[in-house]
Design an enzyme around this catalytic site. Structure first.
Site, PDB file in Angstrom:
ATOM      1  N   GLY A  10      24.864  63.604  22.086  1.00 29.74           N
ATOM      2  CA  GLY A  10      26.307  63.490  21.394  1.00 29.74           C
ATOM      3  C   GLY A  10      27.394  62.458  21.492  1.00 29.74           C
ATOM      4  N   ALA A  16      32.616  63.079  23.708  1.00 29.75           N
ATOM      5  CA  ALA A  16      32.105  61.558  24.446  1.00 29.75           C
ATOM      6  C   ALA A  16      33.103  60.505  24.099  1.00 29.75           C
ATOM      7  CB  ALA A  16      30.874  61.030  23.704  1.00 29.75           C
ATOM      8  N   ASP A  80      17.790  63.233  15.995  1.00 30.86           N
ATOM      9  CA  ASP A  80      18.046  64.805  15.446  1.00 30.86           C
ATOM     10  C   ASP A  80      17.584  65.374  16.792  1.00 30.86           C
ATOM     11  OD1 ASP A  80      17.535  67.207  14.860  1.00 30.86           O
ATOM     12  OD2 ASP A  80      16.463  66.652  12.834  1.00 30.86           O
ATOM     13  N   HIS A 179      35.218  70.171  33.809  1.00 35.42           N
ATOM     14  CA  HIS A 179      35.707  69.168  34.238  1.00 35.42           C
ATOM     15  C   HIS A 179      37.220  69.619  35.016  1.00 35.42           C
ATOM     16  CE1 HIS A 179      38.377  69.944  30.383  1.00 35.42           C
ATOM     17  NE2 HIS A 179      39.105  68.935  30.967  1.00 35.42           N
ATOM     18  N   HIS A 241      37.354  77.115  32.606  1.00 38.73           N
ATOM     19  CA  HIS A 241      38.387  76.530  33.247  1.00 38.73           C
ATOM     20  C   HIS A 241      39.321  77.552  34.203  1.00 38.73           C
ATOM     21  CE1 HIS A 241      37.205  73.255  31.217  1.00 38.73           C
ATOM     22  NE2 HIS A 241      37.957  73.256  30.017  1.00 38.73           N
ATOM     23  N   LYS A 324      46.993  77.788  21.947  1.00 36.61           N
ATOM     24  CA  LYS A 324      46.617  76.683  21.182  1.00 36.61           C
ATOM     25  C   LYS A 324      47.979  76.684  20.281  1.00 36.61           C
ATOM     26  CE  LYS A 324      42.201  74.775  21.803  1.00 36.61           C
ATOM     27  NZ  LYS A 324      42.138  73.609  22.486  1.00 36.61           N
TER      28      LYS A 324
HETATM   29  C1  BG6 Z   1      38.294  71.869  26.860  1.00 39.02           C
HETATM   30  C2  BG6 Z   1      38.448  72.786  25.688  1.00 39.02           C
HETATM   31  O1  BG6 Z   1      37.233  72.323  27.842  1.00 39.02           O
HETATM   32  O2  BG6 Z   1      39.328  71.984  27.684  1.00 39.02           O
HETATM   33  C3  BG6 Z   1      39.412  72.436  24.836  1.00 39.02           C
HETATM   34  O3  BG6 Z   1      37.150  72.942  25.006  1.00 39.02           O
HETATM   35  C4  BG6 Z   1      40.849  72.092  25.668  1.00 39.02           C
HETATM   36  O4  BG6 Z   1      39.716  73.117  23.792  1.00 39.02           O
HETATM   37  C5  BG6 Z   1      40.418  71.448  26.998  1.00 39.02           C
HETATM   38  O5  BG6 Z   1      41.778  71.480  24.908  1.00 39.02           O
HETATM   39  C6  BG6 Z   1      41.637  71.234  27.886  1.00 39.02           C
HETATM   40  O6  BG6 Z   1      41.221  70.453  29.042  1.00 39.02           O
HETATM   41  P1  BG6 Z   1      42.334  69.228  29.553  1.00 39.02           P
HETATM   42  O7  BG6 Z   1      41.717  68.491  30.353  1.00 39.02           O
HETATM   43  O8  BG6 Z   1      42.972  68.558  28.349  1.00 39.02           O
HETATM   44  O9  BG6 Z   1      43.625  70.109  30.050  1.00 39.02           O
END
Ligand code: BG6
Length: 464
Positions: A10, A16, A80, A179, A241, A324
C-alpha cells in the site's frame, strides 16, 4: 549494525505518503536504521521516484543529502494484492536486492498499509512466497508483520482475519497498530498517573465526576470516500483510538508498564464497557463527496456516553466526542474532579480538571481554584501548565516513528492485542445494531444543533 528489509504494502496510498514513509525517513535521518532496503508494493502503476516526490508535502526539515540516500534505498514494485504471481516476483526482487546490498541476516518488517479486507490474502501470499522467511535466527534475524487499523470492520470479520493470520505466523510476530498508542502524550498518561502520588489515590469514582475524550477534526474525509463511507466515525476512530485512550485512562495498575502487563489491563477495561447513549451526525455535503453513496447515512460525528462496570468507576460517565469538518483539529482528555464542600462566601464556579492535550500541542494542565486578590474570600480558576511541545518541540510524525521503533525493539505494548480488538468491536457492533438517527450539521461548526438536546438530557458540559 542490523540489516533491515522493509516491505510496505500500500506504499502509494494516503497513509504511506502522509505518515509511514516520512517516519521511516526520520528514523534513517536519525541513524536509528542504517543498513536497509525499503520496497513499496501497491497496485498503482507508479515509480519509486514518484512515490518519493509525493513525500515533499509531508516532510519538513529535510536534510537533502540524507533524503537523497533514503530515495536511493527505496524501490517500488507494482503488485495486485490478489495475484500470487506478483508476490513471487516481489520475492525475486527482494532476493536480488539482498544480494546487491550484501545482507547476511536481515530483519524483515512487513507493513500492511492496506484495507483490512486484504489482510488475509496478503498474509497468506506473503507466507507462501516466503517473503517473511527468517534467515539466520541465531544472528538476531526476525520477521514481523504490522497491520494497520481498523482491524476488520466488525467482530466477525476481525475474528476471521485473525484466524487467517494465525495459520501463517506466530502471535509474537504480529503487531496490530493503533498509532495513538505511541503519541508522546498518550504514553505519558500512564506514567503521569502512576508516577505521581497526587493523582493515583484520586483516580476513582469517589473523586472523579466525569471523563471526557474528544477527538475533533476540521478536515473533511477528503479523497478517502470508499474507505470512510464503509466505516464511519465509529469504526474509523472510536473503535480504536478513542477506546484505547479510555482503556489507558481507566485501567487498573499494571505490575509493570510494558508489554502484556499493560495489554491485560487495557483489555479488562474494554471488557467492562457499557454503552449508555449515543448521538450521531453527518456533515452537510458528505453525500456529495467523491465515491460516497448519494443516500449514505454513514456518521461523520459521534458523541457517546459510556460506563465502566467495575468498582473503581461506579457512577462515572465517560463522554466521547469526535467528528470531521468541525471548527478545529484537537484531541484532548479532560478528567473532571468532583466539587469540594464550599467553605467560602463565593463557592468555586469550577471543579478541578486535569486536561491532557494530545494534539495539536502536547502537554497537560491542571485547573485549580485560587483566591482572587482583594479583601473578600473570592475564588478564581487558575491553570498550571506543562507544555511538552514547548520543551521538546512539535512532533508531527513521531507517533509512527515511535511505533516502528517499538516494533523493531519487540515492544508489544505499542500494538493492540486481539482480545482488546474483540472487546472494542463488541461495543461498536452493539451500537451499529441500534440504527440510530443521523443528524446533519454544517461544515466548520461544532456539530449538529440537536446535540444540545442530548447534552441537556444527560447534563453534559463538554469542555471541548
Ligand atoms: C486515523 C483515521 O486513524 O486517525 C483518520 O483513519 C483520522 O480519519 C486520524 O483523521 C487522526 O489521527 P491524527 O494522528 O491525525 O490525530
Amino acid at each position: 549494525m542490523h540489516e533491515y528489509i522493509i516491505v510496505v504494502y500500500g506504499a502509494s496510498g494516503d497513509l504511506a505518503g502522509r505518515k509511514l514513509l516520512p517516519a521511516l525517513y526520520h528514523l534513517v535521518a536519525k541513524h536509528r536504521i542504517e543498513r536497509y532496503i525499503i520496497v513499496g508494493a501497491a497496485y498503482e502503476a507508479t515509480t519509486a521516484d514518484r512515490v518519493m516526490d509525493r513525500l515533499d508535502t509531508f516532510l519538513h526539515d529535510v536534510d537533502k543529502e540524507k533524503f537523497a540516500q533514503f530515495r536511493k534505498n527505496f524501490y517500488y514494485h507494482k503488485l495486485d494484492f490478489t495475484s500470487y504471481d506478483d508476490y513471487v516476483a516481489l520475492k525475486h526482487q527482494v532476493n536480488e536486492l539482498r544480494v546487491t546490498y550484501g545482507f547476511k541476516a536481515p530483519r524483515i518488517l512487513i507493513y500492511l498499509a492496506a484495507a483490512s479486507d486484504f489482510f488475509c490474502q496478503i498474509t497468506e501470499f506473503t507466507a507462501r512466497a516466503q517473503l517473511a522467511e527468517r534467515s539466520n535466527v541465531a544472528d538476531g534475524a526476525w520477521a514481523r508483520l504490522i497491520y494497520e487499523k481498523p482491524f476488520g470492520s466488525n467482530l466477525a470479520s476481525a475474528q476471521k482475519i485473525n484466524a487467517c493470520i494465525a495459520r501463517h505466523f506466530d502471535e509474537s510476530q504480529i503487531y496490530r497498530i493503533d498509532h495513538y498508542l505511541t503519541k508522546e502524550l498518550v504514553s505519558n498518561i500512564a506514567l503521569v498517573r502512576f508516577a505521581n502520588v497526587v493523582f493515583e489515590p484520586l483516580w476513582n469514582g469517589r473523586y472523579i465526576d466525569n471523563v471526557q475524550i474528544t477527538l475533533l477534526e476540521n478536515d473533511t474525509i477528503g479523497s478517502r470516500g470508499p474507505y470512510y463511507d464503509a466505516y464511519g466515525a465509529m469504526s474509523d476512530v472510536v473503535q480504536n483510538h478513542m477506546l484505547e485512550l479510555l482503556a489507558i485512562i481507566a485501567m487498573e495498575t499494571p505490575e509493570r508498564l510494558t508489554g502484556d502487563y499493560i495489554r491485560d489491563r487495557r483489555a479488562q477495561v474494554l471488557d467492562h464497557v457499557k454503552v449508555e447513549d449515543v448521538f450521531l451526525g453527518q456533515y452537510e455535503g458528505y453525500q456529495q463527496e467523491l465515491n460516497v453513496r448519494a443516500d449514505s447515512t454513514t456518521e461523520t460525528f459521534a458523541a457517546l456516553i459510556l460506563r465502566i462496570n467495575n468498582s473503581r468507576w461506579q457512577g462515572v460517565p465517560f463522554y466521547l466526542k469526535t467528528g470531521k469538518a468541525l471548527t478545529k483539529k484537537e484531541t484532548k482528555i479532560h478528567v473532571v474532579f468532583k466539587p469540594v464542600t464550599c467553605l467560602t462566601e463565593t463557592c468555586p464556579a469550577q471543579a478541578n480538571v486535569l486536561t491532557i492535550e494530545i494534539s495539536p500541542e502536547a502537554g497537560f494542565s491542571l485547573q485549580l481554584n485560587a483566591k482572587r486578590p482583594g479583601q473578600r474570600n473570592e475564588l478564581m480558576p487558575v491553570t498550571m501548565d506543562y507544555c511538552h511541545s514547548c520543551i521538546f518541540g512539535k512532533q508531527e510524525v513521531q507517533a509512527y516513528e515511535t511505533l516502528l521503533e517499538g516494533v523493531m525493539n519487540g515492544e508489544q505494548s505499542v500494538s493492540v492485542r486481539f482480545d482488546e480488538i474483540e472487546a472494542a468491536w463488541r461495543i461498536i457492533d452493539a451500537i451499529h445494531k441500534s440504527e440510530l438517527a443521523v443528524h446533519i450539521y454544517k461544515k466548520g461548526t461544532a456539530g449538529p444543533e440537536e446535540l444540545a438536546d442530548f447534552n441537556k438530557k444527560h447534563a453534559i458540559r463538554w469542555l471541548s
